[in-house]
Scaffold this motif. Structure first.
Motif, short mmCIF file in Angstrom:
data_model
loop_
_atom_site.label_atom_id
_atom_site.label_comp_id
_atom_site.label_asym_id
_atom_site.label_seq_id
_atom_site.Cartn_x
_atom_site.Cartn_y
_atom_site.Cartn_z
N LEU A 289 0.87 -1.42 0.23
CA LEU A 289 -0.14 -0.06 0.42
C LEU A 289 1.02 1.11 0.17
CD1 LEU A 289 -2.76 -0.63 2.21
CD2 LEU A 289 -3.04 1.06 0.26
N PRO A 290 0.28 2.44 -0.78
CA PRO A 290 1.52 3.35 -0.75
C PRO A 290 1.68 4.16 0.17
CG PRO A 290 -0.14 3.42 -3.06
CD PRO A 290 -0.43 2.05 -2.01
N ARG A 291 2.67 4.56 0.44
CA ARG A 291 2.22 4.79 2.52
C ARG A 291 2.44 6.26 2.52
NH1 ARG A 291 2.24 0.51 3.59
NH2 ARG A 291 3.71 -0.47 5.14
N ASP A 292 1.53 7.30 1.29
CA ASP A 292 0.96 8.58 1.59
C ASP A 292 -0.27 8.46 1.42
OD1 ASP A 292 0.76 7.56 -0.88
OD2 ASP A 292 1.38 9.24 -2.59
N LEU A 293 -0.81 7.13 1.42
CA LEU A 293 -2.27 7.35 0.73
C LEU A 293 -2.68 6.93 2.48
CD1 LEU A 293 -3.35 5.24 -1.98
CD2 LEU A 293 -2.94 7.55 -1.66
N LEU A 294 -2.11 6.35 3.88
CA LEU A 294 -2.14 5.67 4.98
C LEU A 294 -2.37 6.78 6.16
CD1 LEU A 294 -0.12 2.70 5.09
CD2 LEU A 294 -2.18 3.14 4.74
N ARG A 295 -3.12 6.80 6.89
CA ARG A 295 -2.84 8.44 7.92
C ARG A 295 -2.11 7.57 9.25
NH1 ARG A 295 -7.77 7.21 10.18
NH2 ARG A 295 -7.90 9.55 11.54
N GLY A 296 -1.78 8.80 9.68
CA GLY A 296 -0.62 7.88 10.86
C GLY A 296 -1.27 7.86 11.71
N HIS A 297 -0.68 7.43 12.75
CA HIS A 297 -1.44 6.58 14.12
C HIS A 297 -1.44 7.38 15.32
CE1 HIS A 297 -2.18 2.98 16.78
NE2 HIS A 297 -2.33 2.12 16.29
N ASP A 298 -2.99 7.31 16.04
CA ASP A 298 -2.14 8.53 17.19
C ASP A 298 -2.35 7.71 17.83
OD1 ASP A 298 -4.31 6.08 17.96
OD2 ASP A 298 -5.89 7.20 18.14
N ASP A 299 -1.53 6.84 18.06
CA ASP A 299 -0.34 6.32 19.50
C ASP A 299 0.95 6.09 19.32
OD1 ASP A 299 -2.67 6.07 21.59
OD2 ASP A 299 -3.28 4.14 20.37
N TYR A 300 1.27 5.61 18.27
CA TYR A 300 2.67 5.59 17.66
C TYR A 300 3.20 6.00 16.70
CZ TYR A 300 1.12 1.32 20.80
OH TYR A 300 0.65 0.78 21.06
N ALA A 301 4.36 6.80 16.59
CA ALA A 301 4.66 8.14 15.28
C ALA A 301 4.95 7.57 14.37
CB ALA A 301 5.90 9.49 16.00
N ASP A 302 5.47 6.45 14.62
CA ASP A 302 5.82 6.09 13.28
C ASP A 302 5.39 4.50 12.90
OD1 ASP A 302 6.30 4.22 15.74
OD2 ASP A 302 8.32 3.36 15.11
N LYS A 303 3.61 4.63 13.16
CA LYS A 303 3.08 3.33 12.72
C LYS A 303 2.10 4.85 11.57
CE LYS A 303 4.65 -0.51 15.69
NZ LYS A 303 5.41 -0.63 15.01
N TYR A 304 0.94 3.02 11.61
CA TYR A 304 -0.54 3.89 10.55
C TYR A 304 -1.57 2.52 11.51
CZ TYR A 304 3.36 4.65 7.10
OH TYR A 304 4.59 5.21 6.46
N ASP A 305 -2.67 3.74 10.75
CA ASP A 305 -3.82 3.78 11.38
C ASP A 305 -4.57 1.96 10.26
OD1 ASP A 305 -6.39 3.14 11.67
OD2 ASP A 305 -6.99 5.12 10.76
N PRO A 306 -4.78 1.19 11.04
CA PRO A 306 -4.90 -0.34 9.81
C PRO A 306 -5.55 -0.32 9.92
CG PRO A 306 -4.82 -0.55 12.18
CD PRO A 306 -4.56 0.51 12.06
N HIS A 307 -7.18 0.62 9.50
CA HIS A 307 -8.29 -0.29 9.51
C HIS A 307 -8.22 0.39 7.70
CE1 HIS A 307 -8.10 1.09 13.84
NE2 HIS A 307 -9.25 -0.26 13.65
N VAL A 308 -7.43 -0.48 6.69
CA VAL A 308 -7.57 0.10 5.63
C VAL A 308 -8.58 0.02 4.75
CG1 VAL A 308 -5.15 0.55 5.35
CG2 VAL A 308 -6.05 -1.84 4.69
N TRP A 309 -9.70 -1.23 5.10
CA TRP A 309 -10.93 -1.97 4.81
C TRP A 309 -11.75 -1.22 4.40
CZ3 TRP A 309 -8.44 -4.36 9.63
CH2 TRP A 309 -8.64 -3.17 10.22
N MET A 310 -11.65 0.02 5.50
CA MET A 310 -12.55 0.71 5.63
C MET A 310 -13.19 1.46 4.13
SD MET A 310 -14.72 0.32 7.91
CE MET A 310 -14.45 -0.75 9.89
N ASP A 311 -12.19 1.85 3.44
CA ASP A 311 -12.84 2.05 1.71
C ASP A 311 -12.57 1.23 0.98
OD1 ASP A 311 -11.77 3.75 -0.25
OD2 ASP A 311 -10.97 4.90 0.31
N PRO A 312 -12.84 0.74 0.20
CA PRO A 312 -12.71 0.08 -0.79
C PRO A 312 -11.90 0.08 -2.06
CG PRO A 312 -15.38 -0.41 -0.40
CD PRO A 312 -14.58 0.99 1.06
N ARG A 313 -11.93 1.18 -1.89
CA ARG A 313 -10.60 1.93 -3.47
C ARG A 313 -9.07 0.92 -2.69
NH1 ARG A 313 -12.35 7.61 -3.32
NH2 ARG A 313 -12.22 6.88 -1.76
#
Length: 320
Positions: free
Chosen positions: A112-136
């Protein structure tokens, strides 16, 4: 307890290395997937050529899930293991990294392109994993699953490609339905408040302000100050509906409803949404497409939008 789990895992991996028989080309590819969303995607693309075992069923929270002995044996014996990544299976990451050295293990979000990911609210070096919420975004996952299956069984590449094309068409139809239904919700009603912050990609895709009582991970705690602040917000902005989740306790959501009522403002529960797990096995809601169709339909209707009662394909359970 940690040492015992590690010792058992090491023994299982060693036993696999010494006893596993080669997989015959005419047998189903044995696939283990962590979440229901990944398992369903693997079944859609793999078709009759795969035998998929999903570890986490309806109502299971992947953030807190720990592998059992049965899970370990299933994964060490599988031809292919598919896990989500992005710190979703937080309690299992060490196991997967160990397993990568022994077998065919794929994190389905790794392309997954990292520029499409949202930052994680608890960990600065991680991302929001819930990508299935957008079918695209799930398109990238589907393509990664197709690649993993093809690498495992290159002689069936054309079959996997045909199945993937049909699945991607369904994802496109789902995106179109979401766009049509959710844009019918009045602008000032596009506020989605749920138990934890699992709908960020949904809000980003469809123009909703999303709030979770807990953070991105259900491991975070919702304090009294957070509950109080959200009650104030419900009253001040006259929000009329909030939502519970199938895999998270509804205790905090009900506390919001009661808190608003004590202030003279009525808030209803707009429905139950599927956040980190799908519906019951064997139902339409127990598929990825059905899960998202359900969420789109429930949210649209509860917040004043226009959506058919039984969803885009007239397949949702009565009463949705």
């Amino acid at each position: 307890m940690r040492i015992l789990r590690r010792s058992f895992m090491a023994a299982a991996l060693a036993a696999l290395a010494s006893t596993a028989a080669p997989v015959l080309a005419d047998t189903a590819l044995k696939v283990v997937a962590t979440t229901g969303m990944i398992a369903d995607t693997a079944r859609r693309i793999g078709g009759d050529s795969v035998d998929v075992k999903g570890l986490m069923g309806p109502g299971v929270d992947p953030h807190a899930y720990r592998q059992t002995r049965t899970d370990i044996l299933a994964m060490t014996k599988a031809d292919l293991v598919l896990w989500h990544g992005l710190y979703l299976e937080a309690q299992m990451e060490e196991f997967f990294h160990d397993l990568e050295a022994k077998g065919n293990v794929v994190a389905v979000t790794d392309t997954l392109p990292r520029d499409l990911l949202r930052g994680h609210d608890d960990y600065a070096d991680k991302y929001d994993p819930h990508v299935w919420m957008d079918p695209r975004l799930w398109v990238f996952v589907a393509e990664r699953v197709q690649d993993a299956l093809t690498q495992a069984r290159p002689e069936q590449a054309a079959y996997f490609a045909e199945n993937a094309e049909a699945f991607l068409a369904d994802l496109n139809a789902l995106s179109d339905y979401a766009q049509t239904s959710l844009t019918s919700v009045p602008q000032d009603a596009r506020i989605l408040l749920t138990a934890h912050d699992a709908f960020g990609y949904f809000g980003q895709a469809y123009g909703f302000e999303v709030m979770g009582i807990q953070g991105i991970s259900t491991e975070s705690e919702a304090g009294l100050n957070r509950i109080s602040a959200l009650v104030d917000m419900l009253v001040d902005r006259q929000i009329g509906a909030v939502f519970v989740e199938s895999s998270v306790s509804d205790r905090s959501i009900r506390a919001l409803v009661e808190g608003a009522a004590a202030r003279g403002h009525e808030v209803t529960i707009g429905g139950e949404l599927f956040s980190d797990a799908m519906g019951e096995n064997g139902t339409y809601e127990g598929t990825y497409v059905g899960m998202i169709d359900h969420n789109i339909t429930v949210i649209s209707r509860a917040l004043g939008g226009d959506a058919p009662v039984r969803g885009m394909a007239d397949r949702l359970s009565a009463g949705t």
